[in-house]
Scaffold this motif. Structure first.
Motif, PDB file in Angstrom:
ATOM      1  N   SER A  14      -5.447   7.418  -1.386  1.00  0.00           N
ATOM      2  CA  SER A  14      -6.364   6.371  -0.920  1.00  0.00           C
ATOM      3  C   SER A  14      -5.607   5.158  -0.391  1.00  0.00           C
ATOM      4  N   SER A  15      -4.494   4.785  -1.041  1.00  0.00           N
ATOM      5  CA  SER A  15      -3.726   3.622  -0.574  1.00  0.00           C
ATOM      6  C   SER A  15      -3.083   3.892   0.776  1.00  0.00           C
ATOM      7  N   ILE A  64       2.362   1.874  -3.470  1.00  0.00           N
ATOM      8  CA  ILE A  64       1.418   2.472  -4.416  1.00  0.00           C
ATOM      9  C   ILE A  64       1.445   3.990  -4.266  1.00  0.00           C
ATOM     10  N   LEU A  71       0.830  -1.206   0.000  1.00  0.00           N
ATOM     11  CA  LEU A  71       0.000   0.000   0.000  1.00  0.00           C
ATOM     12  C   LEU A  71       0.868   1.260   0.000  1.00  0.00           C
TER      13      LEU A  71
END
Length: 504
Positions: A390-391, A386, A383
């Motif tokens: 949002s991640s 990325i 995550l």
């Protein structure tokens, strides 16, 4: 500190401070000795008598034993903050050699412990629990004090090995707790045992860090005092000695012996049946359920030692290499959160879980979560890599789950100790049985942390599986544990005990 670390003693790295002490939770046999009610048939056939339902937990004895348990990790972990500095000072070594000698000294402690634990267990089953515990505490105290005033590397090695020789207190305490508890109370007692062990892991480094080299740390107060300049770590040794002496004195006057005498004489002058004949090590290993329980015990410890060694390195490793890139301060917060979470799972949740699902069921639940817990760290890194808004938001959700819920897997340490209790052929081999399990754990601890960090480093350096090589190995190993748990014998005593004898 997710699943609090099992006292990884094999190295002096910060990974040792993770609270997943698997030793931690070693326990003994469910059957009680001493004040438990047994029939003569139970004693004659060598089986463990069923504990009397409703027997209250002797809280004072449990508190004393837990206090004594905290002394061992305090003595061990208090040296971690300054061992590298002490090695460099005493050996006048280049900094490149400090890590080798620091790791060597700690590995020798574990290796020494591995060779003597069986003897402590045997003595506890023959001579008596209380005297063996006192000898162990005294020896550990003396060895630790002289370690802190060592002036050469050879002295450090010798006294650390002596400390390993006298590191049997945890083994004896587990045995005595088993002697005091019933099927109804053992989960509570061993949860507090694990909590005391983790408190020792937490307090030890604080004591060592605060009191080491006071002349340099606090020159206004201690500067110019020759004793403290010549022996910069003597205050650490003195503080540990004072705490240990206090626990020893309390034990001398208030701790009860729990090993039954060879035979007793009733008021009518009739001799009661003697203790069942001792089993040889081979006979004990062949007893129903013993082999598989020791295997699962060792498997759980393997996962705990590996995770404890990897976690601090992973938290520090940059995101693009496979870690989470935390700062030192954020690492400390993460460790503290996981340590507190673990304590809550052990003291609050485990007794209720064990009462509802039983020992085997609660262990199976923890084992089922282990692979997901490890995978959580892979997800966290993914995550962050990325890198979108949002991640990153999802990362903090996953991090919350890993930090607060993940440490629940540490309940497996206590559960497997209770399983060890259940398979004991009789109460009088509890010390030996625990010694066999802990010896296997010590052997694992002597090399698993080092191997785990090497595999992690290789995966990060060469970006094998995006730096997640070690998890690709540990997750399947964790998954395989579920298979072995199924082979465990059912609980010797149901966690749902009858309310009265009519229900039996």
């Amino acid at each position: 500190m997710a699943p609090p670390a099992p006292d990884p003693i094999s190295s002096a790295s910060s990974s040792d401070l993770t609270l997943m002490d698997p030793e931690p939770m070693a326990s003994e046999t469910t059957p009680l000795i001493g004040n438990n009610n047994k029939s003569s048939d139970d004693v004659e056939d060598g089986t463990a008598a069923r504990p009397s339902p409703g027997k209250p937990l002797p809280k004072m004895q449990v508190y004393l034993l837990c206090f004594n348990k905290a002394m061992e990790p305090i003595a061990f972990f208090a040296i971690i903050p300054f061992i590298a500095q002490m090695v460099q000072r005493n050996g006048n070594l280049p900094y490149s050699d400090v890590g080798f000698y620091s790791g060597l000294i700690e590995s020798l402690f574990s290796l020494t412990q591995m060779f003597v634990l069986y003897s402590w267990g045997y003595l506890a089953d023959t001579v008596g629990r209380k005297p063996v515990l006192l000898w162990s505490l005294v020896g550990m105290t003396v060895a630790t004090f002289f370690f802190t005033v060592s002036t050469s590397i050879w002295q450090m090695i010798v006294f650390r090995c002596v400390a390993g020789v006298f590191s049997g207190s945890g083994l004896v305490i587990r045995t005595m707790l088993s002697d005091h508890t019933t099927a109804e109370t053992q989960a509570v007692a061993f949860s507090w045992f694990a909590f005391a062990n983790n408190m020792g892991i937490f307090l030890g480094p604080l004591i060592g860090g605060a009191l080491a080299d006071p002349a340099a740390q606090f020159p206004g107060l201690f500067g110019g005092i020759k004793l403290l300049e010549d022996y910069p770590y003597i205050l650490v040794g003195a503080a540990i000695t004072a705490c240990s002496v206090f626990s020893i004195v309390l034990s001398v006057f208030y701790l009860e012996e729990t090993l039954e005498p060879e035979s007793t004489t009733t008021s009518a002058g009739v001799s009661a049946p003697a203790r069942p004949q001792r089993l040889s090590t081979f006979e004990l290993l062949k007893a129903p359920g013993v082999g598989i329980v020791i295997w699962v015990y060792t498997h759980v410890m393997f996962l705990a030692f590996a995770f404890t060694a990897i976690l601090p390195v992973l938290l520090f490793t940059p995101i693009d290499l496979g870690g989470v890139g935390f700062s030192s301060s954020r690492n400390s917060v993460w460790m503290a959160i996981q340590g507190a979470s673990q304590a809550m799972w052990l003291v609050v949740a485990f007794p209720m879980l064990q009462r509802r699902l039983g020992t085997k069921g609660s262990l199976a639940s923890c084992v089922a979560v282990y692979p997901l817990f490890f995978a959580g760290y892979v997800a966290m890194n993914t995550l962050l890599r990325i890198g979108t808004e949002s991640s990153v938001a999802v990362f903090w959700v996953v991090a919350f789950i890993v930090a607060f819920i993940g440490p629940g897997v540490s309940m497996a340490f206590t559960a497997i100790q209770l399983a060890l209790n259940d398979v004991s052929p009789n109460p009088h081999v509890m010390g030996t049985l625990n010694a066999l399990a802990m010896t296997a754990a010590s052997a694992i601890r002597s090399f698993v942390p080092g191997v785990s960090t090497v595999i992690y480093a290789i995966g990060v350096k060469y970006q094998i599986l995006w730096g997640h090589l070690v998890w690709a190995i540990l997750i399947p190993i964790a998954m395989s544990l579920s298979i072995f748990v199924r082979w465990l014998p059912e609980d010797k005593q149901s966690h749902k005990l009858p309310q009265n004898e009519d229900e039996e």
